[in-house]
Design a protein around this motif. Structure first.
Motif, PDB file in Angstrom:
ATOM      1  N   ILE A  37     -38.259 -14.870  51.575  1.00 27.95           N
ATOM      2  CA  ILE A  37     -38.406 -15.370  52.939  1.00 27.95           C
ATOM      3  C   ILE A  37     -39.583 -14.614  53.539  1.00 27.95           C
ATOM      4  CG2 ILE A  37     -37.339 -15.551  55.212  1.00 27.95           C
ATOM      5  CD1 ILE A  37     -34.640 -15.608  53.842  1.00 27.95           C
ATOM      6  N   ILE A  38     -40.621 -15.360  53.952  1.00 25.88           N
ATOM      7  CA  ILE A  38     -41.895 -14.736  54.282  1.00 25.88           C
ATOM      8  C   ILE A  38     -42.354 -15.174  55.664  1.00 25.88           C
ATOM      9  CG2 ILE A  38     -44.313 -14.518  53.571  1.00 25.88           C
ATOM     10  CD1 ILE A  38     -43.311 -15.150  50.729  1.00 25.88           C
ATOM     11  N   THR A  39     -42.877 -14.258  56.450  1.00 27.09           N
ATOM     12  CA  THR A  39     -43.492 -14.572  57.740  1.00 27.09           C
ATOM     13  C   THR A  39     -44.994 -14.640  57.551  1.00 27.09           C
ATOM     14  OG1 THR A  39     -41.747 -13.416  58.916  1.00 27.09           O
ATOM     15  CG2 THR A  39     -43.783 -13.818  60.119  1.00 27.09           C
ATOM     16  N   THR A  40     -45.608 -15.724  58.034  1.00 22.15           N
ATOM     17  CA  THR A  40     -47.040 -15.896  57.857  1.00 22.15           C
ATOM     18  C   THR A  40     -47.796 -15.264  59.008  1.00 22.15           C
ATOM     19  OG1 THR A  40     -47.067 -17.968  59.032  1.00 22.15           O
ATOM     20  CG2 THR A  40     -46.630 -18.062  56.678  1.00 22.15           C
ATOM     21  N   ARG A  41     -49.066 -14.868  58.717  1.00 20.64           N
ATOM     22  CA  ARG A  41     -49.838 -14.279  59.782  1.00 20.64           C
ATOM     23  C   ARG A  41     -51.332 -14.433  59.621  1.00 20.64           C
ATOM     24  NH1 ARG A  41     -49.320  -8.246  62.443  1.00 20.64           N
ATOM     25  NH2 ARG A  41     -51.026  -8.445  63.893  1.00 20.64           N
ATOM     26  N   ARG A  42     -51.891 -14.011  58.515  1.00 22.29           N
ATOM     27  CA  ARG A  42     -53.340 -13.862  58.452  1.00 22.29           C
ATOM     28  C   ARG A  42     -54.016 -15.116  57.909  1.00 22.29           C
ATOM     29  NH1 ARG A  42     -55.427  -9.182  59.313  1.00 22.29           N
ATOM     30  NH2 ARG A  42     -57.200  -9.577  57.960  1.00 22.29           N
ATOM     31  N   PRO A  43     -55.364 -15.229  58.064  1.00 23.12           N
ATOM     32  CA  PRO A  43     -56.069 -16.416  57.610  1.00 23.12           C
ATOM     33  C   PRO A  43     -56.095 -16.571  56.113  1.00 23.12           C
ATOM     34  CG  PRO A  43     -57.595 -14.785  58.493  1.00 23.12           C
ATOM     35  CD  PRO A  43     -56.219 -14.278  58.739  1.00 23.12           C
ATOM     36  N   ARG A  44     -56.775 -17.664  55.658  1.00 20.12           N
ATOM     37  CA  ARG A  44     -56.594 -18.173  54.308  1.00 20.12           C
ATOM     38  C   ARG A  44     -57.455 -17.490  53.263  1.00 20.12           C
ATOM     39  NH1 ARG A  44     -56.689 -23.381  57.321  1.00 20.12           N
ATOM     40  NH2 ARG A  44     -58.903 -23.476  57.029  1.00 20.12           N
ATOM     41  N   LEU A 401     -51.077 -16.838  66.237  1.00 17.21           N
ATOM     42  CA  LEU A 401     -50.932 -15.404  65.955  1.00 17.21           C
ATOM     43  C   LEU A 401     -49.461 -15.010  65.878  1.00 17.21           C
ATOM     44  CD1 LEU A 401     -53.709 -13.965  68.300  1.00 17.21           C
ATOM     45  CD2 LEU A 401     -53.886 -14.592  65.891  1.00 17.21           C
ATOM     46  N   ASP A 402     -49.225 -13.821  65.323  1.00 16.85           N
ATOM     47  CA  ASP A 402     -47.876 -13.295  65.197  1.00 16.85           C
ATOM     48  C   ASP A 402     -47.864 -11.874  65.742  1.00 16.85           C
ATOM     49  OD1 ASP A 402     -45.177 -13.281  64.482  1.00 16.85           O
ATOM     50  OD2 ASP A 402     -45.611 -12.301  62.577  1.00 16.85           O
ATOM     51  N   GLY A 403     -46.959 -11.613  66.668  1.00 20.25           N
ATOM     52  CA  GLY A 403     -46.861 -10.267  67.221  1.00 20.25           C
ATOM     53  C   GLY A 403     -47.868 -10.047  68.337  1.00 20.25           C
ATOM     54  N   ASP A 404     -48.253  -8.787  68.546  1.00 23.32           N
ATOM     55  CA  ASP A 404     -49.172  -8.434  69.622  1.00 23.32           C
ATOM     56  C   ASP A 404     -50.573  -8.935  69.307  1.00 23.32           C
ATOM     57  OD1 ASP A 404     -47.116  -7.163  70.926  1.00 23.32           O
ATOM     58  OD2 ASP A 404     -47.615  -5.170  70.136  1.00 23.32           O
ATOM     59  N   PRO A 405     -51.129  -9.860  70.117  1.00 22.38           N
ATOM     60  CA  PRO A 405     -52.468 -10.379  69.842  1.00 22.38           C
ATOM     61  C   PRO A 405     -53.537  -9.312  70.017  1.00 22.38           C
ATOM     62  CG  PRO A 405     -51.261 -11.817  71.351  1.00 22.38           C
ATOM     63  CD  PRO A 405     -50.496 -10.532  71.262  1.00 22.38           C
ATOM     64  N   THR A 406     -54.559  -9.363  69.197  1.00 22.41           N
ATOM     65  CA  THR A 406     -55.748  -8.530  69.354  1.00 22.41           C
ATOM     66  C   THR A 406     -56.958  -9.443  69.389  1.00 22.41           C
ATOM     67  OG1 THR A 406     -56.144  -8.277  66.966  1.00 22.41           O
ATOM     68  CG2 THR A 406     -54.660  -6.669  68.037  1.00 22.41           C
ATOM     69  N   ARG A 407     -58.065  -8.932  69.884  1.00 28.30           N
ATOM     70  CA  ARG A 407     -59.289  -9.727  69.910  1.00 28.30           C
ATOM     71  C   ARG A 407     -59.711 -10.126  68.498  1.00 28.30           C
ATOM     72  NH1 ARG A 407     -62.998  -6.181  74.184  1.00 28.30           N
ATOM     73  NH2 ARG A 407     -61.919  -6.831  76.105  1.00 28.30           N
ATOM     74  N   GLU A 408     -59.598  -9.171  67.579  1.00 24.24           N
ATOM     75  CA  GLU A 408     -60.021  -9.441  66.198  1.00 24.24           C
ATOM     76  C   GLU A 408     -59.165 -10.536  65.572  1.00 24.24           C
ATOM     77  OE1 GLU A 408     -59.471  -6.540  67.530  1.00 24.24           O
ATOM     78  OE2 GLU A 408     -61.337  -5.384  67.344  1.00 24.24           O
ATOM     79  N   ALA A 409     -57.839 -10.457  65.778  1.00 17.58           N
ATOM     80  CA  ALA A 409     -56.948 -11.458  65.196  1.00 17.58           C
ATOM     81  C   ALA A 409     -57.179 -12.829  65.818  1.00 17.58           C
ATOM     82  CB  ALA A 409     -55.493 -11.036  65.379  1.00 17.58           C
ATOM     83  N   LEU A 410     -57.419 -12.858  67.147  1.00 17.24           N
ATOM     84  CA  LEU A 410     -57.687 -14.129  67.815  1.00 17.24           C
ATOM     85  C   LEU A 410     -58.987 -14.745  67.311  1.00 17.24           C
ATOM     86  CD1 LEU A 410     -57.027 -16.277  69.886  1.00 17.24           C
ATOM     87  CD2 LEU A 410     -58.081 -14.834  71.656  1.00 17.24           C
ATOM     88  N   ALA A 411     -60.013 -13.922  67.130  1.00 16.42           N
ATOM     89  CA  ALA A 411     -61.291 -14.425  66.613  1.00 16.42           C
ATOM     90  C   ALA A 411     -61.119 -15.029  65.225  1.00 16.42           C
ATOM     91  CB  ALA A 411     -62.318 -13.297  66.585  1.00 16.42           C
ATOM     92  N   GLU A 412     -60.390 -14.348  64.359  1.00 11.26           N
ATOM     93  CA  GLU A 412     -60.149 -14.854  63.007  1.00 11.26           C
ATOM     94  C   GLU A 412     -59.374 -16.169  63.055  1.00 11.26           C
ATOM     95  OE1 GLU A 412     -61.143 -13.917  60.123  1.00 11.26           O
ATOM     96  OE2 GLU A 412     -61.836 -11.857  60.303  1.00 11.26           O
TER      97      GLU A 412
END
Length: 482
Positions: A37-44, A401-412
């Motif tokens: 059971i996996i939670t997704t988060r980062r780009p491809r 996004l998942d969890g606390d958003p950051t600028r870097e994560a939002l940009a990605e």
């Protein structure tokens, strides 16, 4: 004119994260095999690494010919372990999947506006569209459950130094998650340097010089020149058959340079000669010299591909000096305020656009038009649509996004988007004749307004692409009803 015939249409498709069917099947297969059971988060970006790991899996040996007690069982255990790790890597590589959820809270979006200055009409429309988008996003939870967006506005007055200062201040304010700015290319270039240095997402809505978008922090909701310019150039060539064309461009805005060159290429293919290319600047106010120069080239068609203030100024200068020939321009003439201010000077001049009430009639566009009119008391224009789209783009990135958003994560997250979900323009929806009639009635004398409209997929043409007017007239019989 007894009736109007409108051919085709144009659609600006802007960027949305789309999960393809085969990829869903791969993930499901991996989850079944690994029972994970996996939670997704980062780009491809780890997909290629995953493909390499699958390629290195041990081959299944025949138990009858291989040694060992249970090679198949050993292999399946190793396969299960590898699939568990591979599924985790693959799922982590997918931004915007169903399990992602940003932490609830209020997040600030910075707008470097053009509410004053030479392009204020366009800037105010953009600002209004963005404000309406924020209201809808917050009401519908489109940025995530419990997530709300808040606009912080700094007016640059279309001044590069003020725009850079505003971007620097936004960068220093860690509550600002993303920003949007810029019709004028040099300003966009200066502001984008700050965005990259400070790692603050920036969405450009006007300037489109090649190289402005930079992964992952600088993106754009505009892709021009679009099909609308090419279509208008073809219609001008077919209807007017121009032989000598003059082009006016804004030299410090690549978006209009590209649009002019796209139309120039089409017209030259149809045999039109370019007799002059006249460059102005976005902040110019005196167009006496350029008007005289253009008229001196003796054109039978003038194309004005400039920002709003120069376009109105050039057209006014040409008309005041007695030019009665054909003029065409861009959607900078679309705001009703232009007609209220300039009157008959700009009436009857055709322009290409990607969004307009009456022509953009998708469900999303209709809802946007009604909401905009209710809030601001006027029809939206293409700049209002761009402002609305830019904020929807940011909200879509935030929701992935998942969890606390950051600028870097939002940009990605935003960089991975290929199509914006709440798009205002739909290629498949027919225009609404009643909306077109209302739009035309506000701009033309009653005796000039078409009384009927007929929509066709194409016009009759000869082998050279010229419209066959006699066949066109025989196809349509207008009843004369209003």
């Amino acid at each position: 004119m007894r009736g109007g015939v409108i051919e085709g249409g144009s659609c600006h498709h802007s960027p949305t994260a789309v999960l393809t069917g085969w990829l869903c099947e791969v993930i499901i297969s991996l989850l079944i095999a690994s029972k994970a059971i996996i939670t997704t988060r980062r780009p491809r970006r780890r997909l290629n690494r995953y493909a390499a790991s699958v390629g290195n899996l041990p081959r299944l040996r025949n138990p009858a010919t291989s040694g060992g007690a249970n090679p198949r069982g050993e292999f399946m255990e190793r396969l299960s372990n590898k699939l568990t790790g591979a599924a985790a890597a693959l799922a982590l590589s997918l931004g915007g999947a169903a399990f992602a959820a940003p932490t609830p809270g209020e997040y600030n979006i910075g707008i470097i506006s053009d509410d004053t200055g030479p392009i204020a009409s366009a800037g105010i429309s953009y600002h209004n569209g963005a404000e309406l988008a924020v209201e809808e996003i917050n009401a519908g939870g489109y940025a995530g459950d419990g997530v709300t967006l808040n606009l912080l506005v700094k007016d640059s007055g279309t001044d590069a130094a003020r725009a850079v200062q505003a971007m620097t201040q936004f960068a220093a304010d860690r509550s600002v998650m993303a920003t949007t700015c810029c019709i004028i290319t040099p300003i966009a270039g200066a502001v984008s340097q700050v965005a990259m240095r400070e790692k603050l997402p920036l969405v450009i809505y006007g300037a489109t010089r090649e190289g402005l978008p930079q992964e992952p922090f600088v993106t754009s909701v505009v892709a021009l020149p679009g099909p609308q310019e090419v279509m208008m150039a073809k219609e001008l060539a077919n209807v007017l058959d121009p032989k000598r064309v003059v082009y006016y461009v804004t030299g410090d805005n690549d978006i209009f340079l590209d649009r002019a060159y796209a139309m120039k290429e089409v017209l030259e293919e149809y045999g039109a000669e370019t007799v002059a290319e006249i460059s102005t600047l976005a902040n110019d106010t005196d167009f006496t010299g350029p008007a005289t120069q253009g008229m001196g080239a003796d054109p039978d068609l003038i194309l004005v591909m400039a920002t709003q203030q120069p376009s109105v100024g050039i057209i006014s200068a040409l008309r005041e000096r007695g030019f009665e020939g054909n003029i065409a321009t861009s959607e900078v003439l679309s705001p009703p305020a232009i007609y209220q201010k300039s009157g008959n000077i700009v009436a009857g001049i055709p322009f290409a656009l990607s969004f307009q009430p009456g022509l953009s009639s998708s469900e999303e566009a209709t809802a946007f038009i009604e909401a905009y009119q209710e809030k601001f008391g006027s029809l939206p224009d293409v700049y209002a649509a761009q402002g609305y789209t830019a904020i929807q783009y940011m909200a879509q990135g935030m929701a992935a996004l998942d969890g606390d958003p950051t600028r870097e994560a939002l940009a990605e997250s935003m960089w991975q988007i290929n199509e914006i979900e709440r798009n205002l323009v739909s290629a498949g929806d027919p225009p609404d004749p009643r909306a077109i009639a209302g739009f035309v009635a506000e701009r033309l004398a009653s005796y000039k307004c078409p009384q009927e409209y007929e929509f066709v997929s194409e016009l009759p043409r000869n082998a050279l692409g010229k419209v066959l007017k006699s066949e066109l007239q025989s196809l349509f019989t207008f009843s004369g009803k209003a």
